[in-house]
Every structure is written in structure tokens, then in C-alpha cells.
Design a protein around this motif. Sequence first.
Motif, short mmCIF file in Angstrom:
data_model
loop_
_atom_site.label_atom_id
_atom_site.label_comp_id
_atom_site.label_asym_id
_atom_site.label_seq_id
_atom_site.Cartn_x
_atom_site.Cartn_y
_atom_site.Cartn_z
N ALA A 179 0.80 -1.23 0.00
CA ALA A 179 0.00 0.00 0.00
C ALA A 179 0.83 1.27 0.00
O ALA A 179 1.90 1.33 0.59
N SER A 180 0.31 2.30 -0.66
CA SER A 180 0.85 3.65 -0.57
C SER A 180 -0.30 4.62 -0.77
O SER A 180 -1.29 4.29 -1.42
N PRO A 181 -0.20 5.85 -0.22
CA PRO A 181 -1.37 6.73 -0.25
C PRO A 181 -1.57 7.45 -1.58
O PRO A 181 -0.62 7.68 -2.34
N ALA A 182 -2.82 7.79 -1.86
CA ALA A 182 -3.19 8.62 -3.01
C ALA A 182 -4.42 9.42 -2.57
O ALA A 182 -5.02 9.14 -1.53
N HIS A 183 -4.80 10.43 -3.34
CA HIS A 183 -6.01 11.18 -3.00
C HIS A 183 -7.24 10.30 -3.13
O HIS A 183 -7.47 9.69 -4.19
N TYR A 184 -8.05 10.23 -2.07
CA TYR A 184 -9.34 9.53 -2.04
C TYR A 184 -9.20 8.01 -2.12
O TYR A 184 -10.21 7.31 -2.23
N ALA A 185 -8.01 7.49 -2.09
CA ALA A 185 -7.83 6.05 -2.26
C ALA A 185 -6.45 5.66 -1.73
O ALA A 185 -5.62 6.52 -1.46
N THR A 186 -6.25 4.37 -1.57
CA THR A 186 -4.92 3.85 -1.27
C THR A 186 -4.50 3.01 -2.47
O THR A 186 -5.28 2.21 -2.99
N LYS A 187 -3.28 3.22 -2.91
CA LYS A 187 -2.76 2.45 -4.04
C LYS A 187 -2.23 1.11 -3.52
O LYS A 187 -1.45 1.07 -2.56
N LEU A 188 -2.64 0.03 -4.15
CA LEU A 188 -2.15 -1.30 -3.80
C LEU A 188 -1.44 -1.87 -5.03
O LEU A 188 -1.99 -1.84 -6.13
N VAL A 189 -0.26 -2.39 -4.83
CA VAL A 189 0.50 -2.98 -5.94
C VAL A 189 0.99 -4.37 -5.52
O VAL A 189 1.55 -4.53 -4.43
N GLY A 190 0.76 -5.37 -6.36
CA GLY A 190 1.24 -6.71 -6.06
C GLY A 190 0.54 -7.72 -6.95
O GLY A 190 -0.15 -7.35 -7.90
N ASP A 191 0.73 -8.98 -6.66
CA ASP A 191 0.01 -10.02 -7.38
C ASP A 191 -1.50 -9.79 -7.20
O ASP A 191 -1.94 -9.34 -6.14
N VAL A 192 -2.26 -10.09 -8.24
CA VAL A 192 -3.72 -9.93 -8.16
C VAL A 192 -4.27 -10.54 -6.87
O VAL A 192 -5.11 -9.94 -6.18
N ALA A 193 -3.78 -11.71 -6.51
CA ALA A 193 -4.27 -12.41 -5.32
C ALA A 193 -3.98 -11.61 -4.05
O ALA A 193 -4.85 -11.48 -3.17
N GLU A 194 -2.79 -11.06 -3.93
CA GLU A 194 -2.43 -10.32 -2.72
C GLU A 194 -3.19 -8.99 -2.63
O GLU A 194 -3.61 -8.57 -1.55
N VAL A 195 -3.37 -8.34 -3.78
CA VAL A 195 -4.13 -7.08 -3.80
C VAL A 195 -5.57 -7.33 -3.36
O VAL A 195 -6.12 -6.61 -2.50
N LEU A 196 -6.20 -8.35 -3.92
CA LEU A 196 -7.59 -8.65 -3.54
C LEU A 196 -7.68 -9.09 -2.08
O LEU A 196 -8.58 -8.68 -1.35
N ALA A 197 -6.75 -9.93 -1.64
CA ALA A 197 -6.78 -10.41 -0.26
C ALA A 197 -6.63 -9.24 0.73
O ALA A 197 -7.29 -9.21 1.77
N THR A 198 -5.78 -8.28 0.39
CA THR A 198 -5.58 -7.13 1.27
C THR A 198 -6.89 -6.36 1.47
O THR A 198 -7.27 -6.01 2.59
N ALA A 199 -7.59 -6.11 0.37
CA ALA A 199 -8.84 -5.35 0.46
C ALA A 199 -9.94 -6.16 1.15
O ALA A 199 -10.69 -5.62 1.98
N VAL A 200 -10.04 -7.43 0.82
CA VAL A 200 -11.09 -8.27 1.42
C VAL A 200 -10.85 -8.44 2.92
O VAL A 200 -11.78 -8.33 3.73
N ASP A 201 -9.61 -8.68 3.31
CA ASP A 201 -9.32 -8.84 4.74
C ASP A 201 -9.62 -7.55 5.52
O ASP A 201 -10.19 -7.59 6.62
N ALA A 202 -9.24 -6.42 4.96
CA ALA A 202 -9.48 -5.14 5.66
C ALA A 202 -10.97 -4.89 5.85
O ALA A 202 -11.43 -4.47 6.91
N TRP A 203 -11.71 -5.18 4.80
CA TRP A 203 -13.18 -5.00 4.83
C TRP A 203 -13.80 -5.91 5.90
O TRP A 203 -14.65 -5.48 6.70
N ALA A 204 -13.37 -7.17 5.93
CA ALA A 204 -13.93 -8.11 6.90
C ALA A 204 -13.52 -7.73 8.33
O ALA A 204 -14.31 -7.88 9.28
N GLU A 205 -12.30 -7.22 8.49
CA GLU A 205 -11.85 -6.84 9.84
C GLU A 205 -12.69 -5.67 10.38
O GLU A 205 -13.09 -5.68 11.54
N VAL A 206 -12.95 -4.68 9.56
CA VAL A 206 -13.80 -3.58 10.01
C VAL A 206 -15.22 -4.09 10.25
O VAL A 206 -15.90 -3.67 11.20
#
Lengths: 220, 220
Positions: free
Chosen positions: A170-197
Motif C-alpha cells: 500500500a501507498s497513499p493517493a487522493h481519495y484512495a490507497t494504491k495497492l501494488v502486487g500479485d492480483v491475489a495479494e491485492v484482492l486479499a488485502t482489500a477483502v481482509d481489511a473489509w472483513a476486519e472492520v
Amino acid sequence: MSTKTDPTTAPAAPTPAELGVGMRFSIHPHTDDFVGVILGALADAEAAGLTDGLAIRTDEVSTYVGATTVPAEQRLAAYLAAVVAAASRRSGGGHVVAHVLLSRGCPGEVTCDLGVTGLPGAAAVELEPTGIRAVAHWSLYPLLDGGSDAGDHMTHIEAAIARATARGVASPAHYATKLVGDVAEVLATAVDAWAEVGAVVPHVVTHLTVSVGSPSRATN
Amino acid sequence: MSTKTDPTTAPAAPTPAELGVGMRFSIHPHTDDFVGVILGALADAEAAGLTDGLAIRTDEVSTYVGATTVPAEQRLAAYLAAVVAAASRRSGGGHVVAHVLLSRGCPGEVTCDLGVTGLPGAAAVELEPTGIRAVAHWSLYPLLDGGSDAGDHMTHIEAAIARATARGVASPAHYATKLVGDVAEVLATAVDAWAEVGAVVPHVVTHLTVSVGSPSRATN
């Protein structure tokens, strides 16, 4: 649902359908053959058995995917990763963008009458790497009510970004956070964060624009 | 900024930049010539003078557009409508999808330290019809804090959906509201709703997936 509590006194954990755990996504192959790529990618994910436990309905704009059985987050993430990877393969590594909305806590179409007690947590999703690099813009929306005791919305967002940053994507951007990595890791990062909240905030939505094969990469 | 109050006693209304009024959007022409269509559409909107008062920066995933001067909402909506219409024209009426995130109340990249008093309202945007039919999925996120006195988040969402329905363009879907109409009317509906909530809720975001020229239309 739980073996740790007495079912005669403790309420059962709400099912994914009762919680409204699901997503909408659209996939955009930037090619003249976009219809073939989209339909082929959806068929590939189905043939791989990844539609089990999901209710899927495609309309003119996007595809709705509701999780009907646990593990809801794992099913949604695995299906999505498979569709994105298949679309990339079927377009010969060309430019494909997926837009994803993940929602929990609003099972109906307009109102959010949860009628459940207790918010279940979710195990971190586990996805096989796809071998495909993705860059994404990700936004997380904890939808609190004034007067609730779940804190300030930015506290939840900042904690989620800190966890994503610790994963190295992750790195910051306006109105969003930029995620860079394998498709699987990018999706897992967002899904895990959503489920944790979602384990502390009843209604939480996350949006993700995932780009693979972009010709802009060399200039940015 | 106001002629109705004494500037020595009343705080000036925050500027669009101080409020962080802006958007991110990406545009997806489903054609082999997507680079030419995207760059051409952005150039068309600039040539039409629609980038005045906007700070625009494109990266690998999307284009950030920050409003620097009033009327912020009008400038954002007019620019967006022009880009979508130009992309549709340049792709010969082919399938083009835009994904849009409109945000106000979070001017920085990570934190939301507004430091302003008073939330300005905004006049309804006025856009010339484009003659292009769009169908969109639209979601609105009033980002309240627990303990605030701005009510429940669903109350704001339901009121916005009711106003959109009264405009004749809205119908419900899971996790989103479907908007159908001219590109201009669809965008104006979402922008007006977002600005209206922004007059009472300090941080509000809306997402919109806008589809034109979809071959799926006949089957849905």
C-alpha cells in the motif's frame, strides 16, 4: 453455528445471507473481443468450481455475487481472483480493469434492517498467487451512525491502511490507497481489511479498481 | 466569500480546495484502440475549456481531478460528462464504461483534518444533454462519526435515493441504485445528491459506474 456456546442461550451467528455479505463487480477488457473475454472468464471460474456457495446475477452494468454459505469472504475473493486472472489470460495479457464493490451489513436493496445480534469475524483469505501483477486504487467506507459507540470512521480507515502498508502493498493517493502486487495479494488485502472492520462496524463497504496489463506502467 | 455576512466576524466559507472537493475517475473503452480513445477524450474536454478551475493528474489506474475554484460541483460534472461523451463518440458509439469516485471533506491523502467551519451548499449542476443513453450503478456513502449529531447514515442515503427516484432515473439494486437516462442527467443526479449530503455531513463520497453502448442492453 458455534460449538463454543450453548445454542439454547446464545444467538446463532448470522449467516452470510442474513448479513448481506457479497459484492458487485464489473470487468473491462480493453479489446474489441470484450464480450468473448468476459463470458469466457466467468465460465472459467464456474468450471473451476468457484461459484459454489455464491448466488450470481449479471445485469447490464455489473455482476452481483451474494455469499450464501461460509466462508463467505474466501469464496468471494477466490471467485474474483479467478475471474480477473482468466480475463487477463484470455485477452493475451492485455489491459483489463475490474471494478469491485464489497458490502456487508445491508442485505436488502434499499434499507439496512439487519435484525442480527453479534458481528462474526472472518479468517484471513488464502489465495494462490496468480502470477499477474496488479495495481489498484482501494477505498474503505465504515458506515457509522451518529450516536453509535463504534468510534470515528477515519480511525477504522487509518488502521486498515496501516495493516495494508505492513503487508507491503500500500501507498497513499487522493481519495484512495494504491495497492501494488500479485492480483491475489491485492484482492486479499482489500477483502481482509473489509472483513476486519466488519467485525466491529455493522455496515461496511469497500471499493477497488484493479488494473492489470496497463500500458501506462512504464510512464508512471 | 459571502456578501451577506461581515467578513470581520463570520468565517469565510471554505474553498473547494480546503474542503477537498474532487474526484477520481477511470474510463474504459472496450476496444483495441483504447489508448487513442482515452487520450483523445481527455484532450477534447481540455480543448472545450472544461479543465478551468480543476487540477488534473493521471496515473496508472485513474485520473485525479481536484476542484480549485467554485462552482466546484458544476466544473467536475461538466468535465466528466464531456469526457464520457467524447469517449463514446471516439469509439463510434461502442461500449465505454466510466468509474467515478466523488469525494468531499477529506482534502489530504490519508487523514481528514478539515479545519473549516461551516459546510457550504451547492447549486444543482446544469449540463447540456449529450444525446447518449447511460445506465449506471450508484452508491452514496455519508461517512459519519459515532457520537456525531448528523443522524443515521441510511437516513441520508434513503433521502437521496428518494430524490433521485423523483427525477425519474432511479431504481433499486443490491448495494447500489440503478440510474438510467442521458449521460448528463445520470451524472447530475449523482453529483447533486453527493453535494446535498455534503451540506450536512462533513465527509461524503459517492461511487458511480456509468455504462454507455453496452451490447447487453437487449437482454436485460
